[in-house]
Design an enzyme around this catalytic site. Sequence first.
Site, PDB file in Angstrom:
ATOM      1  CB  ALA A  79      44.302  55.682  39.180  1.00 15.56           C
ATOM      2  N   GLY A 102      41.287  54.773  42.757  1.00 14.85           N
ATOM      3  CA  GLY A 102      40.693  53.482  43.094  1.00 14.85           C
ATOM      4  C   GLY A 102      39.661  53.440  44.193  1.00 14.85           C
ATOM      5  CE  LYS A 114      33.619  57.842  41.688  1.00 11.17           C
ATOM      6  NZ  LYS A 114      34.889  58.632  41.624  1.00 11.17           N
ATOM      7  CB  CYS A 121      33.915  65.419  40.497  1.00  8.45           C
ATOM      8  SG  CYS A 121      35.576  65.509  39.849  1.00  8.45           S
TER       9      CYS A 121
HETATM   10  N1  SAM Z   1      37.430  56.509  39.512  1.00  7.63           N
HETATM   11  C1  SAM Z   1      38.560  57.079  40.242  1.00  7.63           C
HETATM   12  C2  SAM Z   1      38.286  56.968  41.734  1.00  7.63           C
HETATM   13  O1  SAM Z   1      37.136  56.904  42.131  1.00  7.63           O
HETATM   14  O2  SAM Z   1      39.243  56.923  42.508  1.00  7.63           O
HETATM   15  C3  SAM Z   1      38.838  58.499  39.811  1.00  7.63           C
HETATM   16  C4  SAM Z   1      39.104  58.614  38.315  1.00  7.63           C
HETATM   17  S1  SAM Z   1      39.645  60.208  37.770  1.00  7.63           S
HETATM   18  C5  SAM Z   1      38.186  61.133  37.742  1.00  7.63           C
HETATM   19  C6  SAM Z   1      39.959  59.924  36.070  1.00  7.63           C
HETATM   20  C7  SAM Z   1      41.133  59.001  35.783  1.00  7.63           C
HETATM   21  O3  SAM Z   1      41.124  58.696  34.384  1.00  7.63           O
HETATM   22  C8  SAM Z   1      42.508  59.581  36.055  1.00  7.63           C
HETATM   23  O4  SAM Z   1      43.175  58.788  37.001  1.00  7.63           O
HETATM   24  C9  SAM Z   1      43.231  59.526  34.691  1.00  7.63           C
HETATM   25  O5  SAM Z   1      44.598  59.151  34.820  1.00  7.63           O
HETATM   26  C10 SAM Z   1      42.444  58.448  33.995  1.00  7.63           C
HETATM   27  N2  SAM Z   1      42.472  58.464  32.510  1.00  7.63           N
HETATM   28  C11 SAM Z   1      42.480  59.534  31.685  1.00  7.63           C
HETATM   29  N3  SAM Z   1      42.453  59.135  30.391  1.00  7.63           N
HETATM   30  C12 SAM Z   1      42.407  57.782  30.402  1.00  7.63           C
HETATM   31  C13 SAM Z   1      42.370  56.786  29.382  1.00  7.63           C
HETATM   32  N4  SAM Z   1      42.357  57.110  28.080  1.00  7.63           N
HETATM   33  N5  SAM Z   1      42.331  55.481  29.766  1.00  7.63           N
HETATM   34  C14 SAM Z   1      42.336  55.145  31.072  1.00  7.63           C
HETATM   35  N6  SAM Z   1      42.380  56.050  32.085  1.00  7.63           N
HETATM   36  C15 SAM Z   1      42.420  57.349  31.750  1.00  7.63           C
END
Ligand code: SAM
Length: 305
Positions: free
Chosen positions: A111, A113, A115, A235
């Site tokens: 999220a 989303g 990517k 990032c």
């Molecule tokens: N890839 C996303 C995008 O491009 O839009 C951005 C991702 S953001 C850097 C990291 C995400 O990892 C956050 O939305 C967070 O809620 C989620 N997150 C953190 N710990 C997690 C876990 N144990 N399992 C799944 N998601 C996790």
Amino acid sequence: SVQQAEGVLLPRYVRVNTLKTTVDDAVDYFKRDGFSYLGEANRLDDLDLKAKSFVRDLHLSDLLVFAPKTEFHEHFLYKAGHIILQDKASCLPAFLLNPPANSHVIDACAAPGNKTSHLAAIMKNKGRLFAFDLDAKRLSTMSTLLLRAGVRCHQLAHQDFLKVDPSDPQYKDVEYVLLDPSCSGSGMVCLGTDASPPDPEREQRRLGNLAAFQLRCLNHALGFPRLQRLVYSTCSVHTEENEKVVAAGLQQNPGFRLVHLLPVWPERGLQPLSQCLRASTTKTLTHGFFVALLERHSDAVSRAP
Ligand code: SAM
């Protein structure tokens, strides 16, 4: 610490969503809309644009580049899901993972989303895209975004990626993982922040916790039985969250090695991980970013039971 980057103006990057349109059609639309098209950029300086002009990016073929602060949130193409407003560096992970149509792919921390939708476009909406996230609010934003973008090959789960069982039969054909875990965000350029400087000791503890989480995610992801390629991205500008995590992951998973990425890219991972990419406001005109691509050794595959 977030970069104090007052005065830094990054280009406005616009990713064309090829699930809904083509780059040529988007270019024509913007031309009719009063923008002047200067063709394909040849060098980084070509991305330094005046208002109302735009180019096609030199590294990423689905990316258009406009002058800083060009506003598209009310634009028809944005509302219709034909374009995604995404920084150039954050387009690298899906582009480099490049999963073919009909493959099975995991987006581990997905999220909101951007990517995920990029992966779906590369897969032409064919195959299976398992997307996980822990945060319900971000997941609901993500559903809206994926619907608007016309993504149909995904399965969205409110789940801790670390608790996803790699031996579950539904993941048996997963060959690609995109891992973009939570990070310090220290590469994000915040315009005009005047936050007080963080306490260095607390900051170091926070980085240590993040790096430990990132390495757990990496080790977990490398445990999927048929995995061939994994992209790790953050990032962050901190080596603790980038090169150090990847080096530890490789050491603990000797069946994998790094792939040398985009020789033309101007900024590399810190030595000795020069196969990886870095991005920054000064060298790539993007937010600060890090990307590594790990692949399974072919000899490791042939030795697998
Ligand atoms: N890839 C996303 C995008 O491009 O839009 C951005 C991702 S953001 C850097 C990291 C995400 O990892 C956050 O939305 C967070 O809620 C989620 N997150 C953190 N710990 C997690 C876990 N144990 N399992 C799944 N998601 C996790």
